[in-house]
Design a protein around this motif. Structure first.
Motif, PDB file in Angstrom:
ATOM      1  N   PRO A  10      40.815   6.749  -9.188  1.00 48.32           N
ATOM      2  CA  PRO A  10      40.485   7.302  -7.876  1.00 48.32           C
ATOM      3  C   PRO A  10      39.396   6.484  -7.173  1.00 48.32           C
ATOM      4  O   PRO A  10      39.450   6.276  -5.959  1.00 48.32           O
ATOM      5  CB  PRO A  10      39.990   8.715  -8.191  1.00 48.32           C
ATOM      6  CG  PRO A  10      40.695   9.070  -9.451  1.00 48.32           C
ATOM      7  CD  PRO A  10      40.767   7.781 -10.232  1.00 48.32           C
ATOM      8  N   TYR A  11      38.440   5.989  -7.940  1.00 45.70           N
ATOM      9  CA  TYR A  11      37.375   5.145  -7.391  1.00 45.70           C
ATOM     10  C   TYR A  11      37.969   3.907  -6.725  1.00 45.70           C
ATOM     11  O   TYR A  11      37.591   3.549  -5.610  1.00 45.70           O
ATOM     12  CB  TYR A  11      36.423   4.763  -8.528  1.00 45.70           C
ATOM     13  CG  TYR A  11      35.302   3.845  -8.121  1.00 45.70           C
ATOM     14  CD1 TYR A  11      34.166   4.358  -7.513  1.00 45.70           C
ATOM     15  CD2 TYR A  11      35.371   2.485  -8.361  1.00 45.70           C
ATOM     16  CE1 TYR A  11      33.119   3.521  -7.144  1.00 45.70           C
ATOM     17  CE2 TYR A  11      34.334   1.642  -8.000  1.00 45.70           C
ATOM     18  CZ  TYR A  11      33.211   2.162  -7.390  1.00 45.70           C
ATOM     19  OH  TYR A  11      32.186   1.332  -7.025  1.00 45.70           O
ATOM     20  N   TYR A  13      41.020   3.549  -5.569  1.00 45.63           N
ATOM     21  CA  TYR A  13      41.752   3.964  -4.364  1.00 45.63           C
ATOM     22  C   TYR A  13      40.789   4.158  -3.192  1.00 45.63           C
ATOM     23  O   TYR A  13      41.093   3.786  -2.058  1.00 45.63           O
ATOM     24  CB  TYR A  13      42.532   5.269  -4.600  1.00 45.63           C
ATOM     25  CG  TYR A  13      43.867   5.067  -5.261  1.00 45.63           C
ATOM     26  CD1 TYR A  13      44.936   4.496  -4.584  1.00 45.63           C
ATOM     27  CD2 TYR A  13      44.084   5.454  -6.578  1.00 45.63           C
ATOM     28  CE1 TYR A  13      46.169   4.319  -5.182  1.00 45.63           C
ATOM     29  CE2 TYR A  13      45.305   5.283  -7.195  1.00 45.63           C
ATOM     30  CZ  TYR A  13      46.350   4.713  -6.488  1.00 45.63           C
ATOM     31  OH  TYR A  13      47.566   4.535  -7.092  1.00 45.63           O
ATOM     32  N   GLY A  14      39.611   4.727  -3.452  1.00 53.81           N
ATOM     33  CA  GLY A  14      38.622   4.908  -2.397  1.00 53.81           C
ATOM     34  C   GLY A  14      38.120   3.577  -1.853  1.00 53.81           C
ATOM     35  O   GLY A  14      37.979   3.407  -0.638  1.00 53.81           O
ATOM     36  N   PRO A  26      39.792  11.752   1.535  1.00 55.51           N
ATOM     37  CA  PRO A  26      40.790  11.447   0.505  1.00 55.51           C
ATOM     38  C   PRO A  26      42.154  12.097   0.773  1.00 55.51           C
ATOM     39  O   PRO A  26      43.194  11.533   0.436  1.00 55.51           O
ATOM     40  CB  PRO A  26      40.181  11.992  -0.786  1.00 55.51           C
ATOM     41  CG  PRO A  26      38.779  12.331  -0.494  1.00 55.51           C
ATOM     42  CD  PRO A  26      38.599  12.358   0.982  1.00 55.51           C
ATOM     43  N   ASP A  29      44.669   9.883   2.538  1.00 54.28           N
ATOM     44  CA  ASP A  29      45.091   8.649   1.876  1.00 54.28           C
ATOM     45  C   ASP A  29      46.387   8.935   1.120  1.00 54.28           C
ATOM     46  O   ASP A  29      46.382   9.401  -0.020  1.00 54.28           O
ATOM     47  CB  ASP A  29      43.993   8.158   0.931  1.00 54.28           C
ATOM     48  CG  ASP A  29      44.321   6.842   0.262  1.00 54.28           C
ATOM     49  OD1 ASP A  29      45.458   6.332   0.425  1.00 54.28           O
ATOM     50  OD2 ASP A  29      43.442   6.307  -0.444  1.00 54.28           O
ATOM     51  N   PHE A  32      46.858   7.522  -2.421  1.00 55.00           N
ATOM     52  CA  PHE A  32      46.074   8.249  -3.423  1.00 55.00           C
ATOM     53  C   PHE A  32      46.728   9.588  -3.743  1.00 55.00           C
ATOM     54  O   PHE A  32      46.837   9.972  -4.915  1.00 55.00           O
ATOM     55  CB  PHE A  32      44.639   8.456  -2.928  1.00 55.00           C
ATOM     56  CG  PHE A  32      43.817   9.350  -3.798  1.00 55.00           C
ATOM     57  CD1 PHE A  32      43.533   9.002  -5.112  1.00 55.00           C
ATOM     58  CD2 PHE A  32      43.299  10.541  -3.321  1.00 55.00           C
ATOM     59  CE1 PHE A  32      42.756   9.828  -5.929  1.00 55.00           C
ATOM     60  CE2 PHE A  32      42.530  11.369  -4.116  1.00 55.00           C
ATOM     61  CZ  PHE A  32      42.258  11.008  -5.421  1.00 55.00           C
ATOM     62  N   HIS A  37      46.845  11.518  -9.435  1.00 54.85           N
ATOM     63  CA  HIS A  37      45.495  11.894  -9.866  1.00 54.85           C
ATOM     64  C   HIS A  37      45.160  13.354  -9.582  1.00 54.85           C
ATOM     65  O   HIS A  37      44.270  13.906 -10.221  1.00 54.85           O
ATOM     66  CB  HIS A  37      44.445  10.994  -9.209  1.00 54.85           C
ATOM     67  CG  HIS A  37      44.370   9.641  -9.805  1.00 54.85           C
ATOM     68  ND1 HIS A  37      43.904   9.396 -11.069  1.00 54.85           N
ATOM     69  CD2 HIS A  37      44.732   8.426  -9.315  1.00 54.85           C
ATOM     70  CE1 HIS A  37      43.954   8.103 -11.333  1.00 54.85           C
ATOM     71  NE2 HIS A  37      44.464   7.494 -10.276  1.00 54.85           N
ATOM     72  N   GLN A  51      35.346  10.924  -7.034  1.00 56.68           N
ATOM     73  CA  GLN A  51      35.431   9.518  -7.436  1.00 56.68           C
ATOM     74  C   GLN A  51      35.976   8.673  -6.282  1.00 56.68           C
ATOM     75  O   GLN A  51      35.500   7.564  -6.040  1.00 56.68           O
ATOM     76  CB  GLN A  51      36.301   9.366  -8.677  1.00 56.68           C
ATOM     77  CG  GLN A  51      35.675   9.956  -9.918  1.00 56.68           C
ATOM     78  CD  GLN A  51      36.630   9.992 -11.088  1.00 56.68           C
ATOM     79  OE1 GLN A  51      37.846   9.839 -10.941  1.00 56.68           O
ATOM     80  NE2 GLN A  51      36.089  10.222 -12.267  1.00 56.68           N
ATOM     81  N   TRP A  52      36.977   9.184  -5.590  1.00 53.74           N
ATOM     82  CA  TRP A  52      37.531   8.482  -4.426  1.00 53.74           C
ATOM     83  C   TRP A  52      36.428   8.283  -3.387  1.00 53.74           C
ATOM     84  O   TRP A  52      36.260   7.192  -2.852  1.00 53.74           O
ATOM     85  CB  TRP A  52      38.694   9.289  -3.838  1.00 53.74           C
ATOM     86  CG  TRP A  52      39.448   8.603  -2.749  1.00 53.74           C
ATOM     87  CD1 TRP A  52      40.637   7.928  -2.875  1.00 53.74           C
ATOM     88  CD2 TRP A  52      39.093   8.516  -1.350  1.00 53.74           C
ATOM     89  NE1 TRP A  52      41.026   7.439  -1.657  1.00 53.74           N
ATOM     90  CE2 TRP A  52      40.098   7.782  -0.694  1.00 53.74           C
ATOM     91  CE3 TRP A  52      38.038   8.981  -0.606  1.00 53.74           C
ATOM     92  CZ2 TRP A  52      40.064   7.514   0.670  1.00 53.74           C
ATOM     93  CZ3 TRP A  52      37.994   8.710   0.753  1.00 53.74           C
ATOM     94  CH2 TRP A  52      39.002   7.978   1.376  1.00 53.74           C
ATOM     95  N   TRP A  56      34.812   4.770  -1.795  1.00 51.49           N
ATOM     96  CA  TRP A  56      34.771   4.509  -0.350  1.00 51.49           C
ATOM     97  C   TRP A  56      33.337   4.229   0.085  1.00 51.49           C
ATOM     98  O   TRP A  56      33.063   3.273   0.798  1.00 51.49           O
ATOM     99  CB  TRP A  56      35.335   5.712   0.415  1.00 51.49           C
ATOM    100  CG  TRP A  56      35.672   5.436   1.839  1.00 51.49           C
ATOM    101  CD1 TRP A  56      36.903   5.131   2.345  1.00 51.49           C
ATOM    102  CD2 TRP A  56      34.761   5.429   2.960  1.00 51.49           C
ATOM    103  NE1 TRP A  56      36.814   4.937   3.710  1.00 51.49           N
ATOM    104  CE2 TRP A  56      35.512   5.111   4.108  1.00 51.49           C
ATOM    105  CE3 TRP A  56      33.406   5.655   3.085  1.00 51.49           C
ATOM    106  CZ2 TRP A  56      34.939   5.027   5.366  1.00 51.49           C
ATOM    107  CZ3 TRP A  56      32.821   5.557   4.346  1.00 51.49           C
ATOM    108  CH2 TRP A  56      33.601   5.253   5.467  1.00 51.49           C
TER     109      TRP A  56
END
Length: 64
Positions: A10-11, A13-14, A26, A29, A32, A37, A51-52, A56
């Motif tokens: 997720p991090y 993806y952000g 999020p 997105d 994502f 997730h 985390q996303w 970001w």
């Protein structure tokens, strides 16, 4: 959810979303959301969302 289904954290993806100029939401997105997730038990979805957001924010802070 299988490991093959999830390609990035997720991090990550952000971070990718920020680099692509997406807004800091999020839920907007699509990539994502489709990653799998958020296919978790009730009450466990906040962790990947945070985390996303952290991914970001980290990219955004480096830019400023």
């Amino acid at each position: 959810m299988t490991n093959k289904q999830i390609k990035m954290t997720p991090y990550e993806y952000g971070k990718k979303a920020c680099r692509e100029g997406k807004v800091r939401i999020p839920g907007l997105d699509t990539e994502f959301l489709l990653s799998g997730h958020l296919n978790v038990e009730v009450g466990e979805g906040l962790k990947p969302l945070n985390q996303w957001l952290q991914g970001w924010d980290d990219v955004h802070l480096v830019r400023d």
